[in-house]
Scaffold this active site. Structure first.
Site, PDB file in Angstrom:
ATOM      1  N   SER A 160       0.825  -1.203   0.000  1.00  0.00           N
ATOM      2  CA  SER A 160       0.000   0.000   0.000  1.00  0.00           C
ATOM      3  C   SER A 160       0.867   1.265   0.000  1.00  0.00           C
ATOM      4  CB  SER A 160      -0.945  -0.051   1.201  1.00  0.00           C
ATOM      5  OG  SER A 160      -1.965   0.901   1.076  1.00  0.00           O
ATOM      6  N   ASP A 361      -8.218  -6.459  -5.095  1.00  0.00           N
ATOM      7  CA  ASP A 361      -7.983  -5.168  -4.447  1.00  0.00           C
ATOM      8  C   ASP A 361      -8.699  -4.068  -5.210  1.00  0.00           C
ATOM      9  OD1 ASP A 361      -7.002  -3.148  -2.863  1.00  0.00           O
ATOM     10  OD2 ASP A 361      -4.982  -3.189  -3.693  1.00  0.00           O
ATOM     11  N   HIS A 421      -5.978  -6.555  -1.109  1.00  0.00           N
ATOM     12  CA  HIS A 421      -4.919  -5.596  -0.825  1.00  0.00           C
ATOM     13  C   HIS A 421      -3.794  -6.220   0.004  1.00  0.00           C
ATOM     14  CE1 HIS A 421      -3.530  -1.462  -0.754  1.00  0.00           C
ATOM     15  NE2 HIS A 421      -3.443  -1.467   0.564  1.00  0.00           N
TER      16      HIS A 421
END
Length: 442
Positions: A160, A361, A421
């Site tokens: 991220s 994601d 994610h």
């Protein structure tokens, strides 16, 4: 009952200095942790697990540093106990721990994240340049103190927003090594579901959700309109405004999808919906959306209870995750800035760069990742684009595709199927196989 269960497990964990907790658990005495004051009043916490392999000494295996997202998400907590550390949140051995294949270094960064802390509001980082500078101080200290790691291959893995930080850190680390100010064997950086080009992520939310039947035509129009507002702000370099409009765009997505989970579009639970409250500022809203899931109540109780006691060096006035909102708020003006040019510089400098992304994601969808990759000015890009991808079997289901990948010169891309994610959390065996492929490719 839950607290009692955790206490029993934790007793085993706290005795790990004399007992081996299992195949994936830490060996006796094979952990280390400390603080580094990277600037006056800015303290960063690191936690090292030495590689625990039955077939090789840790000196013969790489060192991997893991950087969490947010900014404000804790690697020592979430990355460690929810994704790749030797023990899970219940302090049971993790079968897919990365400590099997490498020594793993968790760093709570930026300053104020996790057990890291700032002495005052002016000590928080406000951009990735400061984040990189702080990390260089920590790495210089670490490799000086732990000389046994100076010669082993060193990789930076990230997730991220951690990917945005990892790119900047990697570039500065490469320069520092060339200048002789940091001694280590830097072998590459891996950018997982990374916030490299925020705008490319946002503008593909609508098409991605539409093609997965999570938006109708009206919803697509609403989300596309919100994304255009973000695009305009970014193009005008009004980055703090772009961050606020990004928050608005997320609200539009939630309203049109009945609260889709940004981290995995297939795992929505009723209590996961985040609804904007009247009068709530966007920083608080984004903290609830993207930091609090990394600091869930049970994890917070573990970190601020048994783990804090185990570590024994956490200042009395410091709470794990207590400064997370200030970390995010301080970085708001830098949040939507792209760092595609930094990736270009890494590739041109010969640094091994890997991009990996989860199929499910949304917040950093694969469509957006592919968009910014196609914008690279790296001379090897045409050659990369000519390659067809190669399928990889799911490690636990032979004959079933678990991922695809492409590698050309010093650039690789992994498309991880059935993952959101947090890839190591969603597809642990596939993530571990990818790790082994990356660290052995040299």
């Amino acid at each position: 009952m839950i607290r009692t269960g955790v206490s029993v497990c934790c007793l085993v964990f706290l005795l790990s200095s004399t007992l081996h907790t299992g195949l994936s658990g830490p060996l006796a005495g094979k952990e280390a942790w400390d603080y580094v004051e990277v600037r006056d009043g800015a303290h960063m916490f690191w936690w090292l697990y030495y590689a625990d392999s039955q077939s090789a000494d840790f000196r013969d295996l790489p060192l991997v540093m893991w950087l969490q997202g947010g900014p404000g998400g804790s690697g020592s907590g979430f990355g460690n106990f929810e994704e790749i550390g030797p023990l899970n949140r219940n302090l049971e051995p993790r079968k897919t721990s990365w400590v099997q294949a490498a020594s793993v270094l968790f760093v709570d960064n930026p300053v104020g994240t996790g057990f890291s802390y700032a002495d005052g509001p002016d000590k928080f980082a406000t951009n990735v340049a400061t984040v990189a500078s702080d990390m260089l101080v920590l790495l210089r200290h670490f490799f000086t103190e732990k000389k046994e790691f100076q010669s082993v291959p060193f990789y930076i893995f990230s997730e991220s927003y951690g990917g945005k930080m990892a790119a900047a850190i990697s570039l500065e680390l490469s320069k520092a090594i060339a200048q002789g100010t940091v001694k280590c064997n830097f072998a590459g950086v891996a950018l997982g579901d990374s916030w490299i080009s925020p705008l490319d992520s946002v503008i593909t939310w609508g098409p991605y959700l539409y093609t997965t039947s999570l938006l109708d035509d009206f919803g697509l129009a609403d989300v596309s309109s919100a994304a255009e507002a973000v695009k305009k702000a970014v193009e005008q370099e009004q980055f703090e405004k772009a961050t606020e409009l990004w928050s608005v765009a997320e609200t539009v997505v939630e309203q049109n999808t009945n609260g889709v989970n940004f981290y995995n579009i297939l795992t929505q639970e009723p209590d996961e919906k985040v609804v904007a409250l009247a009068g709530e500022d966007y920083i608080s809203l984004q903290t609830r959306r993207h930091i609090r899931p990394l600091h869930g109540q049970s994890l917070s109780e573990l970190m601020n209870g048994p783990i804090r006691k185990k570590l024994g060096i956490i200042p009395q006035n410091v709470t794990w995750g207590g400064q997370a909102e200030e970390v995010f708020s301080s970085m708001a003006g830098d949040f939507m800035r792209p760092v595609v040019d930094v990736v270009d510089q890494l590739l041109e400098a010969g640094v091994n760069v890997t991009v990996y992304n989860g199929q499910l994601d949304l917040i950093v969808d694969t469509m957006g990742q592919e968009l910014w990759v196609k914008k690279l000015k790296w001379e090897g890009l045409p050659g990369f684009n000519k390659l067809r991808w190669t399928p990889l079997d799911d490690p636990v289901s032979p004959g079933v595709t678990g991922a695809f990948y492409k590698t050309y010169k010093n650039f690789s891309f992994y498309w991880i199927l059935k993952a959101g994610h947090m890839i190591p959390s969603d597809q642990g065996p596939m993530a571990l196989q990818m790790l082994k492929m990356i660290i052995q490719q040299d």
